[in-house]
Design a protein around this motif. Structure first.
Motif, PDB file in Angstrom:
ATOM      1  N   ALA A  81       0.827  -1.214   0.000  1.00 11.93           N
ATOM      2  CA  ALA A  81       0.000   0.000   0.000  1.00 11.93           C
ATOM      3  C   ALA A  81       0.857   1.259   0.000  1.00 11.93           C
ATOM      4  CB  ALA A  81      -0.929  -0.006   1.215  1.00 11.93           C
ATOM      5  N   GLY A  87      -3.406   4.674  -4.011  1.00  9.15           N
ATOM      6  CA  GLY A  87      -4.403   4.133  -3.076  1.00  9.15           C
ATOM      7  C   GLY A  87      -5.492   3.317  -3.737  1.00  9.15           C
ATOM      8  N   PRO A  89      -7.543   0.353  -4.317  1.00 12.29           N
ATOM      9  CA  PRO A  89      -7.675  -0.896  -3.548  1.00 12.29           C
ATOM     10  C   PRO A  89      -7.627  -2.141  -4.430  1.00 12.29           C
ATOM     11  CG  PRO A  89      -9.780   0.262  -3.662  1.00 12.29           C
ATOM     12  CD  PRO A  89      -8.755   1.195  -4.217  1.00 12.29           C
ATOM     13  N   ILE A  92      -3.987  -2.831  -5.128  1.00 10.24           N
ATOM     14  CA  ILE A  92      -3.261  -3.252  -3.923  1.00 10.24           C
ATOM     15  C   ILE A  92      -3.630  -4.680  -3.527  1.00 10.24           C
ATOM     16  CG2 ILE A  92      -3.044  -2.801  -1.441  1.00 10.24           C
ATOM     17  CD1 ILE A  92      -3.244   0.216  -2.198  1.00 10.24           C
ATOM     18  N   TRP A  93      -4.917  -5.005  -3.565  1.00 17.27           N
ATOM     19  CA  TRP A  93      -5.319  -6.363  -3.188  1.00 17.27           C
ATOM     20  C   TRP A  93      -4.868  -7.388  -4.231  1.00 17.27           C
ATOM     21  CZ3 TRP A  93      -5.979  -7.763   1.404  1.00 17.27           C
ATOM     22  CH2 TRP A  93      -6.606  -6.938   2.348  1.00 17.27           C
ATOM     23  N   VAL A 115      -3.956   2.456   9.016  1.00 10.42           N
ATOM     24  CA  VAL A 115      -4.459   2.546   7.648  1.00 10.42           C
ATOM     25  C   VAL A 115      -5.959   2.324   7.630  1.00 10.42           C
ATOM     26  CG1 VAL A 115      -4.192   0.094   7.097  1.00 10.42           C
ATOM     27  CG2 VAL A 115      -3.900   1.778   5.271  1.00 10.42           C
ATOM     28  N   PHE A 117      -9.049   0.862   4.921  1.00  8.62           N
ATOM     29  CA  PHE A 117      -9.359   0.187   3.663  1.00  8.62           C
ATOM     30  C   PHE A 117     -10.809   0.462   3.313  1.00  8.62           C
ATOM     31  CE2 PHE A 117      -5.580  -2.010   4.930  1.00  8.62           C
ATOM     32  CZ  PHE A 117      -4.977  -2.431   3.751  1.00  8.62           C
ATOM     33  N   VAL A 121      -7.473   3.073  -0.339  1.00  7.70           N
ATOM     34  CA  VAL A 121      -6.600   2.663   0.761  1.00  7.70           C
ATOM     35  C   VAL A 121      -5.753   3.869   1.133  1.00  7.70           C
ATOM     36  CG1 VAL A 121      -4.784   1.094   1.510  1.00  7.70           C
ATOM     37  CG2 VAL A 121      -6.536   0.292  -0.098  1.00  7.70           C
ATOM     38  N   TRP A 122      -5.972   4.355   2.351  1.00  6.58           N
ATOM     39  CA  TRP A 122      -5.196   5.533   2.749  1.00  6.58           C
ATOM     40  C   TRP A 122      -4.666   5.379   4.164  1.00  6.58           C
ATOM     41  CZ3 TRP A 122      -7.357   8.718   6.679  1.00  6.58           C
ATOM     42  CH2 TRP A 122      -8.702   8.486   6.961  1.00  6.58           C
ATOM     43  N   ARG A 129       2.756   6.211   6.031  1.00  7.54           N
ATOM     44  CA  ARG A 129       3.095   5.630   4.726  1.00  7.54           C
ATOM     45  C   ARG A 129       4.610   5.466   4.586  1.00  7.54           C
ATOM     46  NH1 ARG A 129       1.100   5.144  -0.395  1.00  7.54           N
ATOM     47  NH2 ARG A 129      -0.894   6.081   0.230  1.00  7.54           N
TER      48      ARG A 129
END
Length: 526
Positions: A81, A87, A89, A92-93, A115, A117, A121-122, A129
């Motif tokens: 992430a 960001g 999602p 990332i996933w 974080v 979700f 995603v932030w 980060r």
């Protein structure tokens, strides 16, 4: 977003900008303070790697300790992430699945307040980060970048895919290097010159062939100069010189070193270097040679009365002896007009300069140095309406491109124009912006706008101190135009405070140097 745009010194990928706003929760103090510790090169228009300003390293360390207590899979998920600044999602996933990370790995990170979700995603703070990224080993980071690259769509976002591939590479790889070179132009459109420079620099590192690596190092160095990353540019020049270079490559080394000297000092050392580079390029690349002659004229205009060698007359005479352009464009028109003016006088040069200004105003030229010189020509011709248009466009384009070596003189020219029409507050805003940019890049351009502002406001103590300090500084660097601006400011200050004899003396000194095109003739009427 508006506040972040003010404090950033260069453009930023819009998705990354939105992510910063989300992760700071729009907190004004966080938005103002966070970018101040990061150079434009570290941000790289949104393609940079997560990092924290030194002043915040203690806070970042607190986040690192908190993250260090989380399960390994959770830390790996946070690393992915952190490595992907948009960001997204889904991305990332998908990358997490590539590394066998289960969907329940997020729970402990959310519970720890690191974080969130959701549709994005932030991280709860930008420092979280950078902590998540810096907590991972080099191998873990490379694995994260590789996973993101593998699931990135090569058609929808080839540039970010290439960037992640490059960060995942542990050794030189020509295929990845070629992708980075191809992506550099598009990255520039999204994240400015700093983004393009970052792509070209990484491509240089990953290039196997020595000759090709030397050429790419020169491309990266040129972009770094434009972006204001002057130390990095010098390192890349040294890399280029270590590789085999042909005549054109050696000529480019001369050119980029000369450009670096100009933006570093803006004094008397740059004109002879640029003139030498222009002459060396003449038999190899006529177009680039004429472009370099134009740079030499601009540098000579900065050096003005303090040009030890290769002053404006010397450069102008060399231009007159060079091969003219078959189909002159704006740079050629400016070059011919300015060289004719300095060689044969106002009457001969004015018609050519009027044509150049007319073309600059009516065309959509994005050549920043051309707009600056066209603005100076308009000022010299007393064409204030064109000066207004050109100075505004120059600032707009320099900001949009993140061209931090071009932005300070653009802001200065625009600020002086605003002072002349009484817009002192607007001028002050630009002067403060110029100060922030020069502090970020180390550019030594003189504070011309600040001199004018203090003079117009009649601040005797502040104005006198700034005039004295500027006179001393530009004298040491050989930037003669700064002396003329300082004398003009002294004349305006004297008039405003009723010291007319001092004002007259200063105006007379400023008017003696006719090489200060667009400046000395205006000072004579103070």
């Amino acid at each position: 977003r508006a506040l972040l745009d003010v404090v950033l010194t260069g453009p930023l990928d819009v998705r990354v900008r939105d992510q910063i706003v989300a992760e700071t929760r729009g907190n004004p103090l966080a938005l103002v303070e966070l970018p101040r510790g990061l150079t434009p090169q570290q941000l790289a228009g949104g393609f940079g790697l997560p990092s924290a300003p030194k002043v915040y390293r203690t806070v970042e360390e607190n986040f690192r300790r908190r993250i260090g207590r989380l399960p390994e899979q959770t830390r790996d998920l946070l690393l992915i992430a952190a490595a992907e600044p948009t960001g997204d999602p889904a991305l990332i996933w998908a990358a997490a699945a590539q590394l066998g990370i289960s969907s329940d790995a997020a729970a402990s990170a959310v519970d720890a307040g690191v974080v969130e979700f959701g549709t994005r995603v932030w991280f709860r703070h930008p420092l979280a980060r950078s902590a998540a990224y810096r907590s991972g080993s080099l191998l873990k980071r490379q694995q994260a970048h590789r996973a993101i690259a593998d699931v990135s769509d090569p058609l929808l976002d080839p540039d970010r895919r290439a960037w992640h591939l490059a960060q995942a590479a542990g050794q030189p790889d020509e295929d990845i290097a070629s992708e980075l070179v191809q992506s550099a132009g598009r990255a520039r459109a999204r994240g400015g010159v700093a983004a393009a420079a970052a792509f070209l620099e990484r491509a240089t590192t990953l290039t196997i062939d020595p000759a090709k690596r030397a050429q790419r190092a020169l491309d990266a160095a040129a972009a770094k100069v434009e972006a204001g990353a002057l130390d990095a540019a010098l390192d890349l020049i040294v890399q280029a010189e270590a590789g085999p270079l042909d005549d054109f490559g050696h000529a480019r080394v001369d050119l980029i070193r000369a450009q670096l000297a100009f933006v570093t000092n803006r004094g008397s050392d740059a004109p002879p270097l640029l003139l030498k580079a222009a002459k060396r390029l003449a038999p190899i690349d006529t177009v680039l040679s004429r472009s370099t002659y134009l740079d030499a004229l601009a540098a000579a205009m900065f050096a003005s009365r303090l040009a030890a060698d290769s002053g404006m007359l010397e450069v102008a005479l060399a231009v007159q002896d060079s091969t003219p352009a078959a189909e002159p464009l704006l740079p050629d028109l400016l070059l011919d007009g300015l060289s004719t003016h300095f060689t044969y006088g106002y009457g001969a040069g004015a018609p050519l300069l009027r044509r150049a200004v007319r073309v600059a105003v009516t065309s959509s030229s994005e050549e920043l140095r051309c707009l600056w010189l066209a603005g100076i020509a308009a000022l010299h011709l007393w064409d204030d309406e064109s000066w207004d248009v050109l100075s505004a466009r120059q600032v707009e384009l320099a900001r949009a491109a993140g061209a931090l070596t071009e932005l300070p003189p653009a802001l200065s020219s625009r600020a002086l124009m605003l002072l002349c029409v009484g817009e002192l507050s607007a001028a002050e805003s630009l002067i403060q912006e110029a100060k922030a940019v020069t502090e970020a890049t180390g550019d030594s351009v003189a504070p011309h706008g600040a001199l004018g502002l203090t003079a117009f406001r009649g601040n005797q103590a502040e104005g006198s101190e700034l005039i004295e300090r500027t006179t001393r500084d530009v004298g040491q660097r050989g930037a003669g135009i700064g002396l003329t601006i300082a004398e003009w400011a002294k004349a305006v200050l004297g008039n405003g405070n009723g010291d007319y004899k001092a004002a007259l003396r200063a105006a007379q000194c400023a008017s003696e140097h006719r090489t200060d095109i667009g400046v000395s003739d205006r000072k004579s009427v103070v």
